[in-house]
Motif scaffolding. Structure first.
Motif, PDB file in Angstrom:
ATOM      1  N   GLY A 210       0.839  -1.247  -0.026  1.00 21.45           N
ATOM      2  CA  GLY A 210      -0.161  -0.022  -0.037  1.00 21.45           C
ATOM      3  C   GLY A 210       0.966   1.297   0.056  1.00 21.45           C
ATOM      4  N   THR A 211       0.468   2.431   0.055  1.00 20.33           N
ATOM      5  CA  THR A 211       1.024   3.727  -0.147  1.00 20.33           C
ATOM      6  C   THR A 211       0.672   4.626   1.078  1.00 20.33           C
ATOM      7  N   ASP A 212       1.365   5.680   1.248  1.00 23.06           N
ATOM      8  CA  ASP A 212       1.157   6.587   2.185  1.00 23.06           C
ATOM      9  C   ASP A 212       0.180   7.448   1.791  1.00 23.06           C
ATOM     10  N   LEU A 213      -0.980   7.130   2.463  1.00 30.89           N
ATOM     11  CA  LEU A 213      -2.119   8.299   2.223  1.00 30.89           C
ATOM     12  C   LEU A 213      -1.987   9.496   2.648  1.00 30.89           C
ATOM     13  N   ASN A 214      -1.125   9.564   3.583  1.00 29.77           N
ATOM     14  CA  ASN A 214      -0.742  11.015   4.076  1.00 29.77           C
ATOM     15  C   ASN A 214      -0.022  11.838   3.167  1.00 29.77           C
ATOM     16  N   VAL A 215       0.593  11.381   2.056  1.00 33.49           N
ATOM     17  CA  VAL A 215       1.553  11.988   1.066  1.00 33.49           C
ATOM     18  C   VAL A 215       0.409  11.849  -0.258  1.00 33.49           C
ATOM     19  N   PHE A 216       0.038  10.633  -0.722  1.00 27.81           N
ATOM     20  CA  PHE A 216      -0.741  10.577  -1.883  1.00 27.81           C
ATOM     21  C   PHE A 216      -2.077  10.295  -1.543  1.00 27.81           C
ATOM     22  N   ASN A 217      -2.676  11.308  -1.733  1.00 24.13           N
ATOM     23  CA  ASN A 217      -4.362  11.607  -1.580  1.00 24.13           C
ATOM     24  C   ASN A 217      -5.058  12.536  -2.677  1.00 24.13           C
ATOM     25  N   GLU A 218      -6.269  12.681  -2.141  1.00 22.01           N
ATOM     26  CA  GLU A 218      -7.150  13.546  -2.963  1.00 22.01           C
ATOM     27  C   GLU A 218      -6.510  14.964  -3.228  1.00 22.01           C
ATOM     28  N   THR A 219      -5.768  15.494  -2.673  1.00 23.71           N
ATOM     29  CA  THR A 219      -5.080  16.746  -2.700  1.00 23.71           C
ATOM     30  C   THR A 219      -4.455  16.724  -3.837  1.00 23.71           C
TER      31      THR A 219
ATOM     32  N   LYS B 179      13.332  15.553 -15.234  1.00 22.97           N
ATOM     33  CA  LYS B 179      14.024  15.912 -13.932  1.00 22.97           C
ATOM     34  C   LYS B 179      13.512  15.340 -13.012  1.00 22.97           C
ATOM     35  N   THR B 180      14.131  15.131 -11.668  1.00 20.09           N
ATOM     36  CA  THR B 180      13.911  14.401 -10.661  1.00 20.09           C
ATOM     37  C   THR B 180      13.039  15.126  -9.770  1.00 20.09           C
ATOM     38  N   VAL B 181      11.933  14.432  -9.203  1.00 19.31           N
ATOM     39  CA  VAL B 181      10.837  15.133  -8.343  1.00 19.31           C
ATOM     40  C   VAL B 181      10.728  14.089  -7.287  1.00 19.31           C
ATOM     41  N   THR B 182      10.540  14.856  -6.068  1.00 14.33           N
ATOM     42  CA  THR B 182      10.397  14.065  -4.958  1.00 14.33           C
ATOM     43  C   THR B 182       9.025  14.070  -4.687  1.00 14.33           C
ATOM     44  N   SER B 183       8.786  13.001  -3.835  1.00 14.88           N
ATOM     45  CA  SER B 183       7.221  12.704  -3.659  1.00 14.88           C
ATOM     46  C   SER B 183       6.375  13.735  -3.017  1.00 14.88           C
ATOM     47  N   PRO B 184       5.012  14.009  -3.222  1.00 19.59           N
ATOM     48  CA  PRO B 184       4.364  13.214  -4.202  1.00 19.59           C
ATOM     49  C   PRO B 184       4.348  13.172  -5.271  1.00 19.59           C
ATOM     50  N   GLY B 185       5.385  13.711  -6.122  1.00 18.51           N
ATOM     51  CA  GLY B 185       5.470  13.617  -7.686  1.00 18.51           C
ATOM     52  C   GLY B 185       4.694  14.586  -8.453  1.00 18.51           C
ATOM     53  N   LEU B 186       4.265  14.005  -9.715  1.00 19.80           N
ATOM     54  CA  LEU B 186       3.565  14.979 -10.760  1.00 19.80           C
ATOM     55  C   LEU B 186       2.204  14.185 -10.970  1.00 19.80           C
ATOM     56  N   TYR B 187       1.824  13.544 -10.089  1.00 18.58           N
ATOM     57  CA  TYR B 187       0.191  12.805 -10.352  1.00 18.58           C
ATOM     58  C   TYR B 187      -0.689  13.821 -10.812  1.00 18.58           C
ATOM     59  N   HIS B 188      -0.874  15.188 -10.028  1.00 16.03           N
ATOM     60  CA  HIS B 188      -1.559  16.352 -10.267  1.00 16.03           C
ATOM     61  C   HIS B 188      -1.658  16.738 -11.841  1.00 16.03           C
ATOM     62  N   ARG B 189      -0.791  16.314 -12.516  1.00 11.68           N
ATOM     63  CA  ARG B 189      -0.709  16.843 -13.753  1.00 11.68           C
ATOM     64  C   ARG B 189      -1.590  15.795 -14.804  1.00 11.68           C
ATOM     65  N   GLY B 190      -2.332  14.785 -14.249  1.00  8.63           N
ATOM     66  CA  GLY B 190      -2.998  13.995 -15.296  1.00  8.63           C
ATOM     67  C   GLY B 190      -4.361  13.522 -14.826  1.00  8.63           C
ATOM     68  N   ASP B 191      -5.039  12.915 -15.858  1.00 10.70           N
ATOM     69  CA  ASP B 191      -6.353  12.407 -15.216  1.00 10.70           C
ATOM     70  C   ASP B 191      -6.359  10.666 -15.118  1.00 10.70           C
ATOM     71  N   ILE B 192      -5.461  10.290 -15.948  1.00 12.27           N
ATOM     72  CA  ILE B 192      -5.586   8.899 -16.176  1.00 12.27           C
ATOM     73  C   ILE B 192      -4.009   8.640 -15.998  1.00 12.27           C
ATOM     74  N   TYR B 193      -3.493   7.297 -15.377  1.00 12.82           N
ATOM     75  CA  TYR B 193      -2.315   6.969 -15.289  1.00 12.82           C
ATOM     76  C   TYR B 193      -2.281   5.778 -16.277  1.00 12.82           C
ATOM     77  N   VAL B 194      -1.121   5.847 -17.068  1.00 14.66           N
ATOM     78  CA  VAL B 194      -1.004   4.936 -18.014  1.00 14.66           C
ATOM     79  C   VAL B 194       0.456   4.268 -17.868  1.00 14.66           C
ATOM     80  N   TYR B 195       0.552   2.710 -17.393  1.00 11.56           N
ATOM     81  CA  TYR B 195       1.553   2.262 -17.201  1.00 11.56           C
ATOM     82  C   TYR B 195       1.719   0.651 -17.649  1.00 11.56           C
ATOM     83  N   PRO B 196       2.209   0.622 -18.922  1.00  9.31           N
ATOM     84  CA  PRO B 196       2.215  -0.592 -19.579  1.00  9.31           C
ATOM     85  C   PRO B 196       3.447  -1.423 -19.335  1.00  9.31           C
TER      86      PRO B 196
END
Length: 405
Positions: free
Chosen positions: A150-159, A234-251
């Motif tokens: 699981g992941t840390d929901l204090n860092v990765f969440n709806e914000t 570039k290198t980005v620390t957590s929580p990263g750049l997930y806020h930049r997209g609607d859908i995560y694609v990881y093939p």
């Protein structure tokens, strides 16, 4: 307070974030010490990584793998009065043998192994598996524990959830330091064939994709020129750049866990990923994302236990197209992903019982046979091939990294 040491790589990469999560959980009842082993980049003087109870091991080249100076390592154990030593992705067995000789309880986080080395994990007193796939290989061990990742929901969440333009869909992908393994080339090719003008692909990478994939440089250039592809290098620390997209694609072609899958889901992103474990352990088709059919599989050159999976690019293209044609459903799909992550992908929930398992683990007796097997293997051609394969793999990673600086 009891004391535990974690032996791990320790800088901005996935394996270190795994160790960080274990560290934060174990700190509830243990004083935790980190031994940052040699063989890879280090985070010395980096405020995000270099702090109290961190010891940096003797430095070695990439070709030395996870070699540890045993004298330095032994002093670390003694000086900190460690009762437990927990290893993350340890390839060389000498430090584990040393701990056994010292009477120190040893454990391992399961990630890397080959057909030949599975049996040697009996040297450890306990094992922690974070996927059912890993557990299926090691459930013979008398003290093997399964705690779903699981992941840390204090860092990765709806914000971190992207808001804004509902008329355009943005697909996001993290290529990191290994875009081949993560299927970045397959995604770019599939996305380029989409028949939808209001779609965009954002890729976060730590290396130059044009140099890494010269065969698709023309496609990358054309998509970028038309404003359909944005590459963030570039290198980005957590929580990263997930806020930049609607859908995560990881093939992805292969994962030990697939940290970004849980992270993206927890940020409210439906995840499109490969229909093979461990990815399919975290994504339920049509619930918190979609799974891409696998076209073929092949053995990796370094001899890793599990085969690489190559996705069906046509199927990926059809999934992307379906999302584009149903933009109106994205808001609800994001909510479903968020709800699923809160219920199933919380490390705070999933690691419950980890401390109890570690505290209840005991030193195993009768290790003489596995020790004999390890010593015999170290003298064999199989071990030489095992080390050679990993060295080649590590040198390749290093040469690519140096080339693309």
């Amino acid at each position: 307070m009891k004391k535990i040491g974690i032996v791990t790589t320790w800088f901005e990469r996935g394996a270190a974030y795994v160790s960080k999560q274990f560290k934060e959980t174990l700190e509830k009842e243990y004083e935790v010490f980190i031994y940052a082993r040699g063989g890879e980049d280090i985070a010395m003087n980096n405020p995000d990584w270099d702090h109290r109870n961190i010891t940096f091991g003797k430095r070695y080249s990439y070709t030395k793998l996870d070699l540890i100076n045993l004298s330095h390592f032994k002093k670390w154990i003694k000086n900190n009065n460690l009762e437990v030593v927990f290893f993350n992705e340890q390839h060389i067995w000498d430090p584990v043998l040393l701990c056994n000789n010292m009477g120190v309880l040893t454990g391992a986080y399961i990630d890397y192994y080959t057909n030949d080395t599975v049996r040697f994990f009996g040297l450890y007193d306990f094992l922690v598996c974070n996927t059912l796939r890993h557990y299926s290989v090691f459930n013979w061990h008398p003290q093997a524990f399964y705690f779903p990742w699981g992941t840390d929901l204090n860092v990765f969440n709806e914000t971190q959830m992207k808001t804004g333009n509902r008329d355009k869909i943005v697909f996001f992908h993290s290529a990191g330091m290994n875009p081949y393994r993560k299927g970045t080339d397959l995604l770019i090719k599939s996305f380029s064939k989409l028949n939808h003008s209001k779609s965009k692909l954002v890729i976060h990478t730590q290396i130059n994709l044009n140099k890494f994939f010269p065969e698709i440089k023309k496609i990358i250039t054309e998509l970028s020129k038309n404003g359909r592809l944005e590459i963030i290098n570039k290198t980005v620390t957590s929580p990263g750049l997930y806020h930049r997209g609607d859908i995560y694609v990881y093939p992805t072609r292969l994962e030990g866990i697939g940290l970004s899958i849980a992270e993206a889901n927890a940020c409210g992103m439906p995840v499109i990923t490969t229909n093979n474990p461990p990815m399919s352990e975290f994504i339920i088709n049509g619930v918190n994302g979609h799974l891409i059919d696998v076209y073929s599989k092949n053995k990796r050159k370094d001899g890793y236990y599990w085969k690489e999976s190559h996705i069906d690019e046509v199927h990926l293209e059809s999934i992307l197209q379906e999302y584009c044609e149903n933009i109106g459903e994205i808001k609800q799909r994001k909510k479903s992903a968020l709800l699923y992550a809160k219920e199933h992908l919380s490390w705070q929930k999933n690691s419950y019982g980890l401390i109890k398992a570690v505290k209840g683990a005991t030193v195993l007796e009768d290790k003489e046979e596995v020790i004999k097997q390890i010593r015999a293997y170290k003298k064999s051609n199989g071990f030489k091939l095992y080390i050679t394969n990993i060295i080649v793999y590590q040198k390749l990673k290093k040469s690519i990294k140096n080339l693309l600086k």
